[in-house]
Design an enzyme around this catalytic site. Structure first.
Site, mmCIF file in Angstrom:
data_model
loop_
_atom_site.group_PDB
_atom_site.id
_atom_site.type_symbol
_atom_site.label_atom_id
_atom_site.label_comp_id
_atom_site.label_asym_id
_atom_site.label_seq_id
_atom_site.Cartn_x
_atom_site.Cartn_y
_atom_site.Cartn_z
ATOM 1 N N CYS A 212 15.582 -19.004 15.590
ATOM 2 C CA CYS A 212 15.771 -17.623 15.116
ATOM 3 C C CYS A 212 15.871 -16.653 16.295
ATOM 4 C CB CYS A 212 14.662 -17.257 14.135
ATOM 5 S SG CYS A 212 15.005 -15.739 13.242
ATOM 6 N N HIS B 78 13.865 -21.686 10.374
ATOM 7 C CA HIS B 78 12.505 -21.887 10.898
ATOM 8 C C HIS B 78 11.964 -23.257 10.498
ATOM 9 C CE1 HIS B 78 11.898 -17.865 12.468
ATOM 10 N NE2 HIS B 78 12.589 -17.434 11.425
ATOM 11 N N GLU C 27 9.660 -24.777 11.738
ATOM 12 C CA GLU C 27 8.192 -24.783 11.880
ATOM 13 C C GLU C 27 7.493 -24.284 10.614
ATOM 14 O OE1 GLU C 27 10.177 -22.539 13.029
ATOM 15 O OE2 GLU C 27 9.248 -20.551 13.021
#
Lengths: 210, 296
Positions: free
Chosen positions: A91, A182, A184
């Protein structure tokens, strides 16, 4: 599989530096720890020593750029990355890596041969999640897009890893990996594992210091 | 290729995650918003008046004029937040229609409902809410808040209430961690919070959403104090634009929020900032002047 070596020659656990200036630092650290790597938050130039890869996390790229300079990390980072340190930018991290940025100025890193559009989808109301295909990962992967950028175009030597609705969401140029979503936050460590495998394959004994 | 889904919990909580380690600044004009962005703020809170001026003006404090919010949105590329009154779901609907990135259901404005907060699950835009203790934080999360901040005491420049609220939350979390399952049921009753959230906190040792700090931050040292106490980011209201040199102070607070564990850097960035906001000692405030007591 290749035998894994690292700088110390006695451990097979790569140290993944996570740029800790601002943003989703902890989520990346948790993900890499779950994948068996050793995460390390990078705040000062000394933190760059001995890392086997670096993550530039999501957050606000305008904020991170300013802190990068204040914390005197920019030149050390560029040096290590130019010497082949694997990097994953997610990002805002993707925006930081790009040579060209629409809707903002490029960071001084100026590393990856891609052009990205910042806040490409609009405000938070346009943030979304969707299941996408990613090259190298079998089955769908949940892409969480938060005020996300996308890659408008890629230059020579850049491999596209994922697209959605005709837009490029992930790409790789040798040791530089970037994605607009994302991984994560998706509770799925396959993307991190894929990057980690690449890091392990490319870990080489440190050149003997001159 | 699958259908995209907007406004999901992951997407709401995700934006809160991206704001971690940053500073969210109150601004009342596009010029101030630019100053905040240039100083490295991760987001701005678009207001008609900062809390210190709301205190001074008295009367009923409401959502800002949409024209001001739109002008601020035009001026910056970082996320823009705005405040709605507690329980005023129509103000929230208007803010969502304006395309703000986050809504603060805030005790700084005059509450619109003395019983109910907004049903935040009904919105696609994420919400932040204030809390003085763990029970209050978990009630707001149950209603759909994607981010919690300490209430502190807005518009005072006095950090004591923010410290009190953060320590209260930390202490209650620490206590939950050593309770047995059956004790958690009773703890949920005492906290006035849903059992499943109490169980989650006991298991993970943290709030289910990011935990920021607000209400009284006026100096880089205040910001670092809240970070060292466990706040993941800070909101600065009147502290910047009610100080002598907002440009310098804004930048210093940003640098201190990231480097909160480095006293050398904190000393460096605290030099020569000019006068901080004058402030009001919270102890001297009459009960009706305490904004933190609004909401439940």
């Amino acid at each position: 599989m290749m035998e894994i070596r690292n700088i110390n020659g006695n451990s097979t656990r790569p140290t993944i530096g996570i740029l800790g200036l601002q943003g989703a630092v902890e989520a990346h650290a948790d993900m890499f720890a779950a994948c068996g790597a050793a995460p390390r938050v990078v705040l000062r130039p000394a933190d760059l020593e001995g890392i086997d890869a670096l993550v530039i996390p999501g957050g606000e790229s305008t904020t991170q750029k300013k802190l990068l300079n204040f914390n005197q990390l920019a030149s050390g980072l560029v040096q290590r990355i130019a010497a082949g340190l694997p990097v994953l930018g997610t990002c805002a991290g993707l925006v930081m890596l790009a040579r060209e940025v629409e809707g903002g100025t490029a960071s001084k890193l100026n590393l990856m041969n891609i052009k990205v559009r910042r806040n490409a989808y609009g405000s938070q109301l346009d943030s979304f999640e969707a299941y996408i295909d990613i090259k190298g990962i079998s089955g769908k992967f949940l892409a969480i897009m938060i005020r996300a950028p996308y890659i408008i175009s890629v230059g020579e030597g850049v491999e596209v890893l994922a697209t959605y609705e005709g837009r490029i969401l992930a790409a790789r140029e040798k040791h530089l990996w970037g994605c607009a979503f994302h991984p994560e936050l998706s509770g799925d460590n396959r993307f991190h594992n894929m990057f980690l495998e690449y890091v392990k394959e490319n870990m080489v004994p440190a050149a003997t210091p001159a | 290729m699958s259908e995209k889904q907007l406004g999901t919990w992951s997407v709401k909580r995700g934006l809160a995650e991206m704001l971690k380690g940053g500073v969210i600044m109150d601004v009342t004009s596009p010029e101030q918003a630019k100053i905040a962005e240039d100083a490295g703020a991760v987001a701005v809170m678009a207001l008609e008046r900062v809390p210190a001026d709301i205190r001074k003006a008295g009367g009923v404090a409401r959502m800002a004029d949409p024209a001001i919010i739109e002008a601020i949105k035009e001026a910056v590329t970082i996320p823009v937040m705005a405040k709605a009154r507690i329980g005023h779901f129509v103000e929230a609907q208007i803010l969502e229609a304006l395309g703000v990135d986050f809504i603060d259901e805030s005790e700084v404005l005059t509450p619109a409902d003395d019983k109910y907060h907004i049903d935040k699950h009904a919105f696609k835009v994420p919400f932040v809410c204030g809390a003085r203790n763990l029970g209050e934080a978990l009630r707001r999360i149950a209603e759909g808040a994607a981010l919690i901040r300490t209430k502190g005491e807005a518009g005072t420049g006095d950090i004591i209430e923010a410290v009190r609220h953060l320590r209260a939350i930390n202490g209650e979390i620490a206590r939950l961690k050593c309770l047995e399952r059956e004790e958690l049921v009773s703890a949920a009753k005492e906290l006035g919070a849903p059992l499943h959230l109490v169980e989650e906190v006991a298991r993970t040792g943290r709030l289910p959403v990011p935990n920021f700090s607000a209400g009284g931050v006026a100096t880089p040292a205040d910001a670092a104090l809240m970070r060292q106490l466990g706040a993941e980011s800070v909101f600065v209201g009147s502290g910047i634009f009610k100080s002598e040199d907002p440009v310098k102070r804004a930048r210093a607070i940003v640098l201190a929020t990231t480097n909160y564990n480095d006293p050398q850097i904190l000393a460096e960035v605290s030099k020569g900032l000019g006068e901080a906001m004058r402030g009001i000692q919270v102890e001297t405030l009459p009960a009706e002047g305490r904004l933190a007591d609004r909401g439940w």
